[in-house]
Each structure stands twice: as C-alpha cells, then as structure tokens.
Scaffold this motif. Structure first.
Motif, PDB file in Angstrom:
ATOM      1  N   SER A  30       7.085 -11.213  -5.827  1.00 17.75           N
ATOM      2  CA  SER A  30       8.263 -10.613  -6.451  1.00 17.75           C
ATOM      3  C   SER A  30       7.931 -10.155  -7.862  1.00 17.75           C
ATOM      4  N   SER A  31       8.438  -8.972  -8.217  1.00 15.00           N
ATOM      5  CA  SER A  31       8.243  -8.459  -9.566  1.00 15.00           C
ATOM      6  C   SER A  31       9.329  -7.444  -9.879  1.00 15.00           C
ATOM      7  N   GLN A  32       9.888  -7.559 -11.068  1.00 20.41           N
ATOM      8  CA  GLN A  32      10.901  -6.619 -11.546  1.00 20.41           C
ATOM      9  C   GLN A  32      12.057  -6.476 -10.549  1.00 20.41           C
ATOM     10  N   GLY A  33      12.463  -7.608  -9.987  1.00 20.62           N
ATOM     11  CA  GLY A  33      13.659  -7.640  -9.176  1.00 20.62           C
ATOM     12  C   GLY A  33      13.510  -7.213  -7.741  1.00 20.62           C
ATOM     13  N   GLU A  34      12.266  -7.003  -7.267  1.00 17.64           N
ATOM     14  CA  GLU A  34      12.096  -6.633  -5.866  1.00 17.64           C
ATOM     15  C   GLU A  34      10.755  -7.136  -5.340  1.00 17.64           C
ATOM     16  N   LEU A  35      10.628  -7.101  -4.018  1.00 18.40           N
ATOM     17  CA  LEU A  35       9.398  -7.527  -3.380  1.00 18.40           C
ATOM     18  C   LEU A  35       8.310  -6.465  -3.522  1.00 18.40           C
ATOM     19  N   LYS A  36       7.086  -6.931  -3.734  1.00 14.55           N
ATOM     20  CA  LYS A  36       5.916  -6.060  -3.709  1.00 14.55           C
ATOM     21  C   LYS A  36       5.039  -6.480  -2.530  1.00 14.55           C
ATOM     22  N   ILE A  37       4.436  -5.494  -1.886  1.00 15.88           N
ATOM     23  CA  ILE A  37       3.534  -5.738  -0.765  1.00 15.88           C
ATOM     24  C   ILE A  37       2.116  -5.457  -1.246  1.00 15.88           C
ATOM     25  N   VAL A  38       1.215  -6.423  -1.076  1.00 20.07           N
ATOM     26  CA  VAL A  38      -0.188  -6.231  -1.452  1.00 20.07           C
ATOM     27  C   VAL A  38      -1.017  -6.161  -0.177  1.00 20.07           C
ATOM     28  N   THR A  39      -1.861  -5.133  -0.091  1.00 20.75           N
ATOM     29  CA  THR A  39      -2.708  -4.939   1.086  1.00 20.75           C
ATOM     30  C   THR A  39      -4.144  -4.708   0.657  1.00 20.75           C
ATOM     31  N   CYS A  40      -5.078  -5.024   1.558  1.00 20.42           N
ATOM     32  CA  CYS A  40      -6.486  -4.704   1.320  1.00 20.42           C
ATOM     33  C   CYS A  40      -7.094  -4.235   2.634  1.00 20.42           C
ATOM     34  N   LYS A  82      -4.081  -2.514  -2.850  1.00 24.09           N
ATOM     35  CA  LYS A  82      -2.917  -1.753  -3.303  1.00 24.09           C
ATOM     36  C   LYS A  82      -1.679  -2.645  -3.279  1.00 24.09           C
ATOM     37  N   ALA A  83      -0.820  -2.434  -4.276  1.00 24.58           N
ATOM     38  CA  ALA A  83       0.496  -3.065  -4.292  1.00 24.58           C
ATOM     39  C   ALA A  83       1.540  -1.969  -4.120  1.00 24.58           C
ATOM     40  N   TRP A  84       2.529  -2.237  -3.251  1.00 26.01           N
ATOM     41  CA  TRP A  84       3.542  -1.241  -2.899  1.00 26.01           C
ATOM     42  C   TRP A  84       4.928  -1.775  -3.212  1.00 26.01           C
ATOM     43  N   ASN A  85       5.828  -0.881  -3.590  1.00 29.42           N
ATOM     44  CA  ASN A  85       7.235  -1.243  -3.691  1.00 29.42           C
ATOM     45  C   ASN A  85       7.799  -1.384  -2.282  1.00 29.42           C
ATOM     46  N   SER A  86       8.398  -2.514  -1.991  1.00 30.71           N
ATOM     47  CA  SER A  86       8.933  -2.704  -0.648  1.00 30.71           C
ATOM     48  C   SER A  86      10.194  -1.888  -0.402  1.00 30.71           C
ATOM     49  N   SER A  87      10.796  -1.364  -1.462  1.00 26.13           N
ATOM     50  CA  SER A  87      12.025  -0.576  -1.299  1.00 26.13           C
ATOM     51  C   SER A  87      11.746   0.855  -0.862  1.00 26.13           C
ATOM     52  N   ASP A  88      10.703   1.489  -1.447  1.00 27.20           N
ATOM     53  CA  ASP A  88      10.452   2.894  -1.156  1.00 27.20           C
ATOM     54  C   ASP A  88       9.035   3.183  -0.675  1.00 27.20           C
ATOM     55  N   VAL A 108       3.203   3.410  -4.348  1.00 32.49           N
ATOM     56  CA  VAL A 108       2.146   2.558  -4.890  1.00 32.49           C
ATOM     57  C   VAL A 108       2.553   2.035  -6.266  1.00 32.49           C
ATOM     58  N   TYR A 109       2.480   0.721  -6.453  1.00 35.52           N
ATOM     59  CA  TYR A 109       2.837   0.086  -7.724  1.00 35.52           C
ATOM     60  C   TYR A 109       1.613  -0.066  -8.609  1.00 35.52           C
ATOM     61  N   TRP A 110       0.524  -0.546  -8.036  1.00 35.32           N
ATOM     62  CA  TRP A 110      -0.779  -0.519  -8.687  1.00 35.32           C
ATOM     63  C   TRP A 110      -1.877  -0.492  -7.638  1.00 35.32           C
ATOM     64  N   LYS A 111      -3.084  -0.114  -8.058  1.00 39.08           N
ATOM     65  CA  LYS A 111      -4.194   0.058  -7.129  1.00 39.08           C
ATOM     66  C   LYS A 111      -5.484  -0.368  -7.811  1.00 39.08           C
ATOM     67  N   SER A 114      -9.873 -10.681   2.625  1.00 41.30           N
ATOM     68  CA  SER A 114      -8.853 -11.730   2.603  1.00 41.30           C
ATOM     69  C   SER A 114      -8.156 -11.762   1.255  1.00 41.30           C
ATOM     70  N   LEU A 115      -6.845 -12.057   1.277  1.00 38.37           N
ATOM     71  CA  LEU A 115      -6.036 -12.195   0.070  1.00 38.37           C
ATOM     72  C   LEU A 115      -5.493 -13.608  -0.034  1.00 38.37           C
ATOM     73  N   ALA A 116      -5.479 -14.148  -1.245  1.00 34.34           N
ATOM     74  CA  ALA A 116      -4.830 -15.437  -1.511  1.00 34.34           C
ATOM     75  C   ALA A 116      -3.942 -15.250  -2.737  1.00 34.34           C
TER      76      ALA A 116
END
Length: 578
Positions: free
Chosen positions: A358-368, A375-381, A384-387, A396-398
């Motif tokens: 969670s960041s700035q009031g919404e969920l972020k999705i991180v993928t590799c 990449k981190a994505w805004n789950s609302s729209d 790309v949030y950051w890359k 693998s992500l932890a």
C-alpha cells in the motif's frame, strides 16, 4: 562409447565450462578459449568486434560457425556491411558525420534480435543447457552428494582432488521402534519422521492409511510441535498447479495452473470452486508484438505462473501472472469473487512473481520477469508507478510492509539478491543494493511474519541471512534440491520446504537442527519437490502433488474450516471446476 559419442561428450563438457566461466564474469577467459578451440561461437566476442568497428573480423567470426545460410544470417551480414560502408563514407566526408557509437549499438541490438528469432542461430549462440543455474557446478555437487549420501556425522569433504572416506553410521538403539515402522505397508497414507537432518537416514517413522485419519494418538509420548498443521482435512482434485496463495484472513485458497485456469476454493463450504479459464480481455489493447504472437501460434490460452492477494482498507484484490507477460487482476467480494478489474501487459516473457503493498492510499502491484524488469503498478488504473531494470532475468520477490516502511528484496536467476530503496512515499529512492551469492541458481526469498528475518532457499541450502549485509546467520541442513515455490514461513514460527518427496519442517527458534518430515504417499508419483503454502497464521498448510491439493490443519485450522452447520469438511468433497 564410439568416437562420435566421445566427441559429442567432449563438446558438451566444453559448453558447460564456457557457461561456468560466463556466469562467473570471466569474459576474457571465454574469449581465449574460443580463439584456442575455434569451434563454438560466443555472442560477447561477436558483439565486441562490432562495437569496436572490426567489421571484417566480425563477419569472418560469424561465418565460420554457420552450418547453413538463412534469411536471418543474410540480414545480419547485410547490416554489418552497411555499417562498414557508412563509416567509410563518413570518413571521406561524402555524407554528414554520424554518431558512430550509437549506430554500432543499434547494429548490435538488431543482430541480437535476429539471433533470438532464428532457431538455428539461437541454438548456435545459446547452447541448450539448464536455464537459470550453473549446470557444471550443479552436476559436480550432485555427484559429490550422491557419493556421500551415507555420510552421517563426518565433517565433510574439502576438496574434489582427494578421497573422502565416510564414517559408518552410529548403531541404532531404536530397534523395536524401527521394527514397528510401516513404510510401504499401506498404499495410502502419511509418514512423519523425526530426527537429525541427515539426507538418507530416517530415524522414527509412522504411517496411517487414510487422508482424514486422526493421527494425534500416533504421537503420544513424542515431542512433537503440536501447533503445526498435520491433519489432512481436504483433498482437492487438481493437477498442474503453478501457484497458490491463501486469503489473508478467510478460509480461501487461490490456485492457478499451467493451462491458465484460476480456481478459488472456499474451504469451509461444500460448493464447487469459483473458477476462470484464461481469456484475453482486451485484445486490441495488447502490443502488436504480443498480438502477432497469439495469432501466429493460434494460441487461445497462456499458462499461469503466479498469484497474489492484496488488501487495503475494505478493498481486496488478487492478481494472476501469465507466461506471456500479462497480469490480470480481480476485485474480490463475497458476492462477486471473480469480478474482472485490470489487464496489464507487464513484461516481455513470463511474469515470475507478484506482490502487493500500500502507498498513497491505494494498492500497488509489484511484478518481475525474465525481461530483467521490476515494475510497480497502480492497482486502480494499471499505470507504472516505478520501474527498475536489472542485468539478469528476475525470479522471486520478498516484500514486507510495516506502516509506511516497505522492505523489498528481488532475486535473479543466478542467485544474486537486489534490495531497492523504497521511500516513505512508496517510490524508489536511491540506488538499489546488490548482494551476490555463490549459488548461481534460482533462489526463493521469504520474510518472516514480522519482517525482521529474511530467508532464501535454493539447491542444497536453506539459509537465514542478514537483511543488511546478506551474510549467513543460520543454515538449515538436509535440504537437497528444492525448486522455487517450495519454501514457506508462517507466523507461528515454522519454516517448511518441499524436498525429497516430502515436506521438511523446522522450528525457527529451535537452536538445534532437528526437523520433522511429512511424506504423503497417496499418489503413486508424489513429486520430488512438492509445492507448499501456509496461511498467514500457520494454522493451514497446502501441499500439492501431481493430481491433488491437500489442506492440512491444526486445531485452530479445524475451527477455521468448520462448516456453517457446525460440521467439518470431508476429504475429497471438492472436485475440479469445469
């Protein structure tokens, strides 16, 4: 072995040596080996000639390895000669001065793309070896481990050049107990072993012949971690499972398969699972490259690779990553558990792992993925949030979040770990740290429930490491060759690994290396490395075999799985969603 077989074995050995040198960064040694042997091409040598402007040498180097002329090879030669003539004309002031370095880099990019697309060229520059791990080192370790399989209490070997003589195992004083052991007595059942972490020396074994049998009485008089989920409560008919995740609070488990199916099992109800088969939601929104790939191959499905749950406030989402680079997300509610939300073309190639924060009031999705991007994505729209781009495919992500503080580790296919610095606003802040490993193999990373401890698992090793220095804090012995998604940690202090046709379990805070082994023998071909997953509290454990998914529970887990009418679910009551 005939002469042809010996030559083939020799070439394979040299290929493995080259692979070992490349993965350890010994590029100059690889080039020297290429020059001396003159038999196998090396892409780094080829591209270095192009970048250095040695075009005639590059053409000679390329042509000497070709078995047949193809359209791709003709294109490569054309672009090389075109660049040579372009630079010659530029030197004579016939055409305006060009940026030589950038043009050479474009030629290299085009050449590498042609090599990847052409089967013959790809096999020439990329010999078929086990992807993601060092094949030579793995073979050596397997050979040594096999030779020393009966070595119980020796200090180990220190050199491949000298003989190591295993000490004989100590005498077993539990003759009566071992005589009553019943391995192989039943076709169905579960075996528990308790003992020192030796590879092939079981101590005390028990078997029972029913998936839903109550095994508590078998453990009377033994020191057994009672909170551990050890009773089989559900048997779900499933095959080809590639990923699974329990809901953070509810008795739900989300599962995905190689055929792209998504299944959502409500474990305390008798209805069929909710499920979806893979389907592209918005074909026109895909990149032209991915469209062409689906059309060309006449593909109607894509294998699912991983799943993850995420929640923020009253919103609960889950995401599924596919081998074609797509991520599909769903909004979960009790009434609409499979409501479609977003379809993201996240990566070029498979999505290897997904996590939420969670960041700035919404969920972020991180993928590799294999394309070397995180990449981190805004789950609302879905924007790309950051890359972040790495130098190798990512595995693998932890992630652990405590308030605004987010800890994230990523492992690549060669065993290195990366730690991006995520600021309090959730975006990347600063240069990520890189922690090299001596594994040269895919690692699986996991945080403990409180986020204060970090673990990784790979061939032959299960290790707790320092989160800052990545130095080893504790090693757990008797881990052979687990694959990814075969290690998990639960909140109540257990760590488990699917390995050697069993589930091996340790207590994190137990200073000794005693472990519990759980073997499920119901399936004739129970996998060597079964996939496992705890729920967050550690009251439930899911174990995957080739044709079933079993849900094990402790007393609290049984309460969680209680039916609405007060009963307990019965084994085998669920069937596959169709």
């Amino acid at each position: 072995m005939d002469e042809a077989g010996r030559m083939r074995r020799h070439d394979e050995t040299m290929t493995l040596i080259k692979n070992y040198l490349e993965q350890h960064g010994m590029s100059s040694t690889v080039q020297a080996l290429d020059i001396e042997r003159g038999k196998l091409p090396n892409l780094a040598t080829f591209t270095s000639l192009l970048l250095g402007g040695n075009f005639e040498d590059a053409v000679t180097y390329f042509c000497q390895f070709q078995n047949e002329v193809s359209l791709a090879s003709c294109h490569i030669l054309y672009f090389i000669w075109r660049q040579l003539f372009s630079e010659l004309l530029s030197m004579n002031n016939t055409i305006p001065t060009v940026d030589v370095e950038s043009e050479r880099a474009e030629v290299v990019k085009y050449v590498e793309n042609q090599i990847q697309r052409d089967v013959a060229l790809r096999s020439m520059f990329y010999p078929t070896i086990m992807e993601g791990q060092n094949r030579l080192q793995t073979l050596l370790e397997q050979s040594v481990n096999w030779q020393h399989r009966d070595c119980v209490h020796s200090t180990g070997f220190t050199s491949l050049l000298n003989e190591h003589h295993c000490q004989p195992p100590p005498a077993n004083n539990n003759t009566d107990l071992n005589a009553s052991s019943s391995r192989g007595r039943f076709d169905d059942g579960m075996i528990h072993e308790f003992g020192q972490p030796t590879q092939h020396s079981p101590s005390l074994e028990f078997t029972f012949d029913s998936d839903d049998a109550n095994i508590n009485e078998l453990f009377d008089g033994l020191v057994v971690p009672s909170p551990f989920p050890k009773e089989v409560m559900n048997v779900l008919n499933l095959s080809h499972v590639t990923g699974m995740e329990f809901h953070p609070q509810l008795p739900l488990i989300l599962v995905c398969t190689t055929s792209g199916e998504i299944k959502l099992f409500k474990l305390n109800a008798s209805n069929y699972p909710n499920g979806k088969e893979f389907k592209i939601w918005k074909f026109k929104a895909l990149s032209q490259e991915l469209k062409d790939d689906f059309v060309k191959k006449e593909r109607k499905t894509a294998g699912a690779v991983c799943v993850a749950w995420g929640s923020h406030g009253n919103n609960t989402n889950y995401a599924v990553g596919f081998c074609e680079g797509l991520v599909q997300t769903y909004n979960y509610t009790h009434d609409t558990p499979t409501k479609q939300h977003l379809e993201i073309e996240a990566h070029s190639g498979p999505v290897n792992d997904i996590v939420f924060y969670s960041s700035q009031g919404e969920l972020k999705i991180v993928t590799c993925g294999d394309d070397k991007h995180i990449k981190a994505w805004n789950s609302s729209d879905g924007l790309v949030y950051w890359k972040l781009t790495h130098t190798a495919p990512l595995n693998s992500l932890a992630l652990h979040q405590d308030g605004n503080k987010v800890q994230l580790f990523i492992s690549d296919v060669f065993g290195s770990a990366i730690k991006p610095n995520i600021g309090y606003n959730g975006q990347l802040d600063g240069i990520p740290l890189l922690f090299p490993s001596d594994m040269n193999a895919r690692l699986e990373l996991k945080f403990s429930g409180d986020g204060k401890r970090l673990f990784y698992c790979g061939p032959g090793r299960l290790v707790e490491v320092d989160r800052v220095s990545f130095e080893t804090r504790r090693s757990y012995n008797s881990v052979m060759n687990p694959q990814t998604k075969r290690m998990d940690i639960c909140k109540n202090g257990y760590i488990a690994v699917g390995d050697e046709h069993s589930v091996k379990v340790w207590q994190l805070d137990n200073g000794e290396d005693y472990f519990t082994r759980i073997c499920i023998n119901n399936d004739r071909n129970f996998p060597e490395c079964p996939m496992i997953k705890f729920n967050r509290e550690g009251t439930l454990l899911a174990v995957v075999s080739l044709s079933h998914l079993r849900i094990l529970a402790n007393n609290d887990g049984k309460s969680l799985l209680a039916d609405v009418d007060g009963g307990l679910p019965h084994s085998g009551r669920f069937s596959c969603f169709k």
